[in-house]
Scaffold this active site. Structure first.
Site, short mmCIF file in Angstrom:
data_model
loop_
_atom_site.label_atom_id
_atom_site.label_comp_id
_atom_site.label_asym_id
_atom_site.label_seq_id
_atom_site.Cartn_x
_atom_site.Cartn_y
_atom_site.Cartn_z
N ASP A 164 2.40 1.97 3.35
CA ASP A 164 3.34 1.00 3.96
C ASP A 164 4.77 1.42 3.67
O ASP A 164 5.66 1.24 4.50
CB ASP A 164 3.23 -0.41 3.34
CG ASP A 164 1.84 -0.97 3.37
OD1 ASP A 164 1.09 -0.61 4.26
OD2 ASP A 164 1.55 -1.80 2.48
N HIS A 166 0.88 -1.16 0.00
CA HIS A 166 0.00 0.00 0.00
C HIS A 166 0.93 1.22 0.00
O HIS A 166 2.01 1.17 0.59
CB HIS A 166 -0.83 0.12 1.27
CG HIS A 166 -1.71 -1.05 1.59
ND1 HIS A 166 -1.25 -2.19 2.20
CD2 HIS A 166 -3.05 -1.23 1.42
CE1 HIS A 166 -2.27 -3.03 2.38
NE2 HIS A 166 -3.36 -2.47 1.91
#
Ligand code: XUL
Ligand code: CO
Length: 437
Positions: A103, A100
């Site tokens: 992240d 993501h």
């Protein structure tokens, strides 16, 4: 400085090896159904669990020992973490990873700052990806952690949340393209509801469809040709997620003219939370041409939440690989380990044990699935079960030669159904076991 100095490249040592840091079944260059195991399985590491998982749970903080995390949530540390991630993947031998946006790079004080942070880290990822050949399987955007998404993102009651999410996905698509990603995933995050009393479901679903169309249009505009995926999940975080299961997702895609652009990313534990099995979800998606990729993990049947454990059940991986081989293989999807080590498994080496176990279990599943297919006995037994459809009245019905009136005539003349034969479930299970042990 190496993050895992005591660990060297994990090698294939064969089924008799007792070395815990070796593969017993995953032999990346071994051919199965004409392709290497590496190409058949397309293993991917999930950045969010493996690089960002802390082991925190509702009852206590993180427990993970991660010496490289010293500098906290800075851009500098995010760049350093990229090197750790690639060292890990190089040693493990996984050809792909997924992330993501949030992240890999910390969210800044504004959208512009967040994008800048992401650009800096993506540059480091690109360099490491070029150096190692390890590629992005799919990218995605985190549209659920920030409190602005408290009511969801594309399905929020707040139009600004929709707009922010759109900007985030725009950027995520750009970086996915830049990294040569082969796909982009929509997982609902908080797209769902807690109570219908305060929810206009039709309006929210219309917004979600508009949102996906915007993503498809923007991908076209920038020349991103990767595959879009929709990931079913029935509950958690909301009581009722709109992307409940494969059937609900396919219906949503078809009802909104998205079926040509989006396939499904099926996750094992999400399937079980929906009251299905992963093989049911894969078969359902596969028979309708929506099988895309798999988020590999497992739940705990005694627990009702998304425990995201590493898969170690050979029956399950055999069923998963049977479905994928049947429907033409995984590419451009892959086997993404959307799985985390247990809170109690807090040492860095546990990340290796977890992935090695998952990869070996999938490799074994692939070999068994190929054996079952090559032998053909199981398929013959299934075909035999449906033999009444291969000729006579069955074949005629399948060819569209009958209607209710002609079938009434047929049955009036015949009197009753020809004796049924046994389903032989136990025999089927025994035949499967013949391949397994
Ligand atoms: C959450 C989940 C996600 C998606 C990507 O349960 O599976 O991590 O895979 O957003
Ligand atoms: Co997932």
């Amino acid at each position: 400085m190496a993050a895992f100095p005591e660990i060297s490249k994990i090698k294939y040592e064969g089924p008799d090896s007792k070395n815990p840091l070796a593969f017993r079944h995953y032999n990346e260059s071994e051919l199965v159904e004409g392709k290497t195991m590496k190409d058949q399985l397309r293993f991917s590491v999930a950045y969010w669990h493996t690089m960002r998982g802390t082991g925190a749970d509702p009852f206590g903080p993180g427990t993970m020992i991660r010496p490289w995390e010293g500098a906290g949530d800075s851009v500098e540390n995010a760049v350093n973490r990229v090197r750790v991630a690639f060292e890990f993947m190089e040693k493990l031998g996984t050809p792909f990873f997924c992330f993501h946006d949030r992240d890999v790079a910390p969210e800044g004080a504004s959208l512009a700052e967040s994008n800048k942070n992401l650009d800096t880290v993506v540059k480091a990822i690109k360099a490491e990806s070029d150096r190692t050949g390890i590629k992005l399987l799919w990218g995605t955007a985190n549209l659920f952690s920030n409190p602005r998404y408290v009511h969801g993102a594309a399905t929020s009651c707040n139009a600004d949340a929709f707009a922010f999410a759109a900007a985030q996905v725009k950027k995520a698509l750009e970086v996915t393209k830049e990294l040569g990603g082969s796909g982009y995933v929509f997982w609902g995050g908080r797209e769902g509801y807690q109570t219908l009393w305060n929810t206009d479901m039709k309006r929210e679903l219309d917004h979600l469809a508009r949102f996906m169309h915007m993503a498809v249009e923007y991908a076209k505009e920038i020349g991103f040709t990767g595959q879009f995926y929709f990931e079913p999940k029935p509950k958690e975080p909301t009581k009722h997620q709109y992307d409940f299961d494969a059937a609900a997702c396919i219906n949503f895609l078809r009802a909104n003219g998205l079926e040509k652009h989006v396939k499904l990313n099926i996750e094992t534990n999400h399937a079980t939370l929906a009251g299905h099995t992963v093989e049911h979800e894969l078969e359902y998606a596969g028979m309708q041409g929506f099988l895309g990729s798999v988020d590999a993990n497992t739940g705990d049947l005694l627990l009702g939440w998304d425990t995201d454990q590493f898969p170690t059940d050979v029956y399950m991986t055999t069923k998963i690989m049977l479905a994928f081989l049947k429907y033409g293989g995984l590419a451009p999807g892959g086997v993404n380990f959307d799985a985390k080590v247990r809170r109690e498994s807090f040492e860095p080496v546990d990340l290796f044990h977890a992935h090695i176990g998952g990869m070996d279990t999938f490799a074994m599943g692939l070999k068994l699935a190929a054996k079952i297919r090559a032998d053909g006995e199981l398929a013959r037994m299934v075909q035999q079960r449906y033999a009444s459809w291969d000729s006579g009245i069955g074949a005629e019905i399948e060819q569209g030669k009958h209607n209710f009136k002609s079938l009434e005539q047929y049955m009036l003349a015949k009197g009753d159904v020809a004796p049924n034969t046994s389903g032989r479930q136990e025999l089927f299970e025994n035949v499967v076991n013949r391949y397994i042990f």
